[in-house]
Design an enzyme around this catalytic site. Structure first.
Site, PDB file in Angstrom:
ATOM      1  N   GLU A 325       0.841  -1.186   0.000  1.00 45.49           N
ATOM      2  CA  GLU A 325       0.000   0.000   0.000  1.00 45.49           C
ATOM      3  C   GLU A 325       0.882   1.243   0.000  1.00 45.49           C
ATOM      4  O   GLU A 325       1.762   1.389   0.859  1.00 45.49           O
ATOM      5  CB  GLU A 325      -0.898   0.045   1.239  1.00 45.49           C
ATOM      6  N   CYS A 326       0.663   2.125  -0.940  1.00 47.58           N
ATOM      7  CA  CYS A 326       1.340   3.415  -0.999  1.00 47.58           C
ATOM      8  C   CYS A 326       2.858   3.236  -0.890  1.00 47.58           C
ATOM      9  O   CYS A 326       3.499   2.796  -1.844  1.00 47.58           O
ATOM     10  CB  CYS A 326       0.789   4.348   0.068  1.00 47.58           C
TER      11      CYS A 326
END
Length: 435
Positions: A325-326
């Site tokens: 994520e990210c």
């Protein structure tokens, strides 16, 4: 029944966190069991809340979470003496279109649980006029009630007296008046506060905040203003991304929502933490790997030099799923270009190349419909999340993971990507969509 308060303000930067942490620690120090919550998509403040109270703080989000999930998460405070929830941004700030149970405004959370609002007002440059602001907030939404106000950044006794005159005329209780105290400010950087785990003198800072709030606010009156109730039960099933999850956890990878991690454990999953910055590979006993967001851009050189981590992650992805994520997504890519323009080799599970040389802020809620499966969710699943970063995409050659739109329904070009067993997104998952 556990009464509560929502600590809110007209805008960011008004002093919500100062009051929330000081009040939470002061009341905990006095022997109360204080249950903290954070309204909205923030993965930094809950760790400070937890440190201040000794009780795990989780996010409550009306745009991303359905009624059952909100009830189940809020129910964690059923054995507490008092709930203190900290708002995000301004009290009524949300998106234009509603999500699961509201538009993401903190007022939705106060209304749902009947928590009166303790309004923090930065009265710099005003006096009696602050009462007009408070009166407007008290009348704006009939679903909520105002417990009172805490004046912040009070310049002098005369300044405080004039502001109190206005509040008295408006019929609004003043429950505290905090003088200007720049030395108490917590350190910040580009995504918010420096994380609790990186604040070496955190205990001293929390003690100083507690002393400050106790000296300048009426703790008994604040407690007396609490009201509302918590549900006795609620359903909040969370599907973990595996039975034994290798979870990256260090200063570069720390943005995991507490409610998700708790949900994975509640579903029977085992978490196996490892540190990429310490050049550790994902544990072989794991059947999936999850790389949360964080600050890989601040540690790009160390990650590029962490050959055991990168080689181990590649071997892991040959047979098992890896999701990022990210920041975790960026670390799975081919390269990360830092703020000085230097390119650093990343794990290469995906072809993604990102750059911080010319920063651009990406911020907002995201609704994703998966075109391909990712750990814990099959193709076609609809996921609600939030994106907040400053990276630019230079290359994204792999197939998109999902069709992603913002809270207005407009398509978002940051679709995430997939290659083999590796998947990644720029948004942080909050919950699977129900509505």
């Amino acid at each position: 029944m556990t009464p509560g308060l929502l600590i809110a303000a007209p805008a960011s930067g008004s002093g919500k966190t100062t009051l929330a942490l000081g009040l939470a620690r002061a009341l905990t120090r006095d022997g109360l069991r204080v249950q903290p919550f954070k309204s909205g998509p923030d993965y930094i403040d809950p760790a400070f809340h937890t440190a201040a109270t000794g009780r795990a703080s989780v996010n409550l989000d009306s745009w991303a979470m359905g009624p059952g999930r909100l009830s189940a998460l809020a129910g964690a405070g059923a054995d507490a003496d008092l709930v203190l929830a900290e708002a995000s941004m301004g009290l009524f700030d949300g998106v234009a279109r509603p999500g699961e149970t509201g538009n993401g405004a903190s007022a939705d959370i106060a209304a749902r649980f009947g928590w009166p609002v303790l309004l923090v007002l930065d009265i710099s440059g005003q006096a009696q006029s602050a009462a007009a602001v408070a009166a407007g907030f008290a009348a704006f939404d009939p679903r909520i009630s105002l417990a009172g106000v805490v004046l912040n950044k009070v310049a002098s006794p005369r300044h405080e007296a004039l502001a109190r005159v206005g509040m008295e005329a408006a019929g609004i209780a003043v429950l505290g008046a905090l003088p200007r105290a720049p030395d108490l400010a917590l350190p910040e950087r580009h995504l918010g506060l420096v994380q609790a785990g990186e604040t070496g003198d955190l205990e001293a800072r929390l003690g100083a905040l507690a002393d400050f709030v106790a000296a300048h606010a009426d703790l008994q009156a604040i407690r007396a203003g609490a009201a509302g109730t918590l549900p006795e039960d609620g359903a909040a099933p969370v599907t973990p991304p595996g039975q034994r999850i290798a979870l990256a956890r260090d200063a570069a990878f720390s943005f995991a929502y507490p409610h998700l991690v708790q949900g994975w454990r509640a579903a029977g999953a085992e978490l196996l933490p490892f540190s990429p910055l310490a050049d550790e590979a994902p544990p072989e006993a794991a059947d999936s790997c999850w790389l949360p967001g964080g600050y890989p851009e601040l540690h790009a050189g160390r990650l590029a030099a962490a050959t055991r981590f990168r080689d181990g992650l590649r071997r892991f992805a040959e047979t098992r799923a890896v999701h990022g994520e990210c920041g975790g997504y960026m670390a799975m890519g081919a390269a990360l270009i830092d703020a000085e323009g230097t390119a650093h080799e990343m794990a290469g599970l995906l072809g993604l190349v990102t750059s911080f040389a010319k920063r651009r802020m990406h911020l907002g809620y995201r609704l994703a419909t998966l075109d391909r499966p990712m750990p814990g969710h099959g193709a076609g699943a609809r996921l609600r999340g939030h994106e907040f970063h400053y990276a630019r995409v230079i290359e994204q050659p792999d197939p998109p993971l999902a069709r992603v739109e913002d809270a207005t329904g407009a398509a978002v070009p940051e679709t995430g990507s997939a290659r083999g067993r590796a998947t990644g997104t720029f948004f942080h998952l909050i919950a699977e969509a129900e509505a």
